[in-house]
Design a protein around this motif. Structure first.
Motif, short mmCIF file in Angstrom:
data_model
loop_
_atom_site.label_atom_id
_atom_site.label_comp_id
_atom_site.label_asym_id
_atom_site.label_seq_id
_atom_site.Cartn_x
_atom_site.Cartn_y
_atom_site.Cartn_z
N ASN A 76 12.11 64.18 16.64
CA ASN A 76 11.83 62.76 16.85
C ASN A 76 11.49 62.07 15.54
N ILE A 77 11.72 60.76 15.52
CA ILE A 77 11.36 59.90 14.40
C ILE A 77 10.27 58.94 14.88
N ARG A 78 9.25 58.74 14.05
CA ARG A 78 8.20 57.76 14.34
C ARG A 78 8.14 56.79 13.17
N ILE A 79 8.27 55.49 13.45
CA ILE A 79 8.27 54.46 12.41
C ILE A 79 7.15 53.47 12.71
N HIS A 80 6.28 53.26 11.73
CA HIS A 80 5.23 52.25 11.88
C HIS A 80 5.72 51.01 11.15
N LEU A 81 5.89 49.91 11.88
CA LEU A 81 6.50 48.71 11.30
C LEU A 81 6.03 47.44 11.99
N LYS A 82 6.38 46.33 11.36
CA LYS A 82 6.14 45.01 11.93
C LYS A 82 7.40 44.20 11.71
N GLY A 83 8.04 43.82 12.80
CA GLY A 83 9.27 43.04 12.73
C GLY A 83 9.02 41.58 13.03
N ASP A 84 10.09 40.87 13.21
CA ASP A 84 10.05 39.42 13.43
C ASP A 84 10.51 39.05 14.83
N GLY A 85 10.56 40.02 15.73
CA GLY A 85 11.03 39.78 17.09
C GLY A 85 12.52 40.05 17.27
N SER A 86 13.22 40.39 16.20
CA SER A 86 14.66 40.66 16.26
C SER A 86 14.94 42.11 16.64
N ILE A 87 16.19 42.37 16.98
CA ILE A 87 16.67 43.73 17.21
C ILE A 87 17.20 44.28 15.90
N TYR A 88 16.80 45.50 15.57
CA TYR A 88 17.26 46.21 14.38
C TYR A 88 17.86 47.54 14.80
N GLN A 89 18.57 48.15 13.87
CA GLN A 89 19.05 49.51 14.06
C GLN A 89 18.36 50.41 13.04
N PHE A 90 17.97 51.61 13.51
CA PHE A 90 17.58 52.67 12.60
C PHE A 90 18.75 53.63 12.61
N ARG A 91 19.20 54.03 11.41
CA ARG A 91 20.39 54.87 11.27
C ARG A 91 20.07 56.09 10.43
N VAL A 92 20.70 57.20 10.77
CA VAL A 92 20.59 58.41 9.95
C VAL A 92 21.98 59.00 9.76
N LYS A 93 22.11 59.75 8.68
CA LYS A 93 23.29 60.57 8.42
C LYS A 93 22.80 61.98 8.12
N ALA A 94 23.48 62.96 8.67
CA ALA A 94 23.16 64.35 8.34
C ALA A 94 23.58 64.64 6.91
N ILE A 115 7.42 52.72 16.58
CA ILE A 115 8.69 52.96 17.27
C ILE A 115 8.94 54.46 17.25
N GLU A 116 9.25 55.05 18.41
CA GLU A 116 9.59 56.47 18.46
C GLU A 116 11.02 56.61 18.96
N ILE A 117 11.78 57.45 18.26
CA ILE A 117 13.20 57.64 18.54
C ILE A 117 13.49 59.13 18.65
N LYS A 118 14.13 59.54 19.74
CA LYS A 118 14.58 60.93 19.86
C LYS A 118 15.88 61.06 19.07
N LEU A 119 15.93 62.00 18.16
CA LEU A 119 17.15 62.20 17.37
C LEU A 119 18.35 62.46 18.28
N SER A 120 18.15 63.21 19.35
CA SER A 120 19.26 63.54 20.26
C SER A 120 19.79 62.32 21.02
N ASP A 121 19.05 61.22 21.02
CA ASP A 121 19.51 59.98 21.66
C ASP A 121 20.31 59.09 20.70
N MET A 122 20.33 59.45 19.42
CA MET A 122 21.03 58.62 18.43
C MET A 122 22.53 58.88 18.52
N HIS A 123 23.29 57.82 18.81
CA HIS A 123 24.74 57.97 19.02
C HIS A 123 25.52 57.71 17.72
N PRO A 124 26.66 58.37 17.57
CA PRO A 124 27.47 58.20 16.37
C PRO A 124 28.31 56.93 16.44
#
Length: 166
Positions: A76-94, A115-124
């Motif tokens: 899992n990924i955990r990100i501590h952040l403050k946005g502006d109310g918009s939708i963003y993408q978090f992206r990774v590459k192996a 924000i918590e993200i399961k790596l296995s839920d991240m789609h290509p």
């Protein structure tokens, strides 16, 4: 006896964090007119901000960081952040040489949040198109990024404190 869960700090921002570690990639690579910026603010947080423009077939801005991390059994990924109310993408590459990224979208609230993200839920996906290959299932990360591209013109502001693998 309980087992303590392990974690890896992928990036912890502070006032001395070098901005050269992070690289802006806007739609200008395709002729667009969006403009992103990345800097460290007085509080020591990473700030990704700018303007997304749809002019000239544009529509996105991103900031990317490259470093190799072994995932081990962390999922899992955990990100501590403050946005502006918009939708963003978090992206990774192996592998940074991969053409596709693995993507998770998240909605910001305008407040500090985790924000918590399961790596296995991240789609290509590649150039905005979902690919018909497996979701993220690799044992390393070589690139992570934040991207905004909501098919509308908008100013954006995302403040990031930390990114952690757990």
């Amino acid at each position: 006896m309980s087992l303590l869960s392990s974690s890896i700090i992928l990036y912890q921002f502070n006032k001395n964090s070098p901005t050269s570690d992070w690289r802006i990639v806007d739609d200008g690579v395709m002729g667009g007119r969006s403009s992103g910026d990345f800097h460290i603010n007085e509080s020591g947080n990473g700030v990704f901000e700018g303007v997304v423009s749809l002019a000239n077939n544009g529509g996105f801005s991103s900031v990317r960081y490259r470093k190799t991390f072994q995932i081990q059994s962390l999922k899992n990924i955990r990100i501590h952040l403050k946005g502006d109310g918009s939708i963003y993408q978090f992206r990774v590459k192996a592998y940074s040489s991969d053409r596709h990224s693995y993507i998770s979208e998240f909605q910001t609230s305008g407040e500090w949040e985790t924000i918590e993200i399961k790596l296995s839920d991240m789609h290509p996906a590649y150039r905005g198109r979902k690919l018909s290959i497996a979701n993220f299932d690799q044992d390393q990360l070589e690139e992570m990024a934040f991207l905004i591209g909501n098919k509308k013109e908008q100013e954006f502001h995302l403040e990031i404190k930390s990114i952690q693998l757990f």
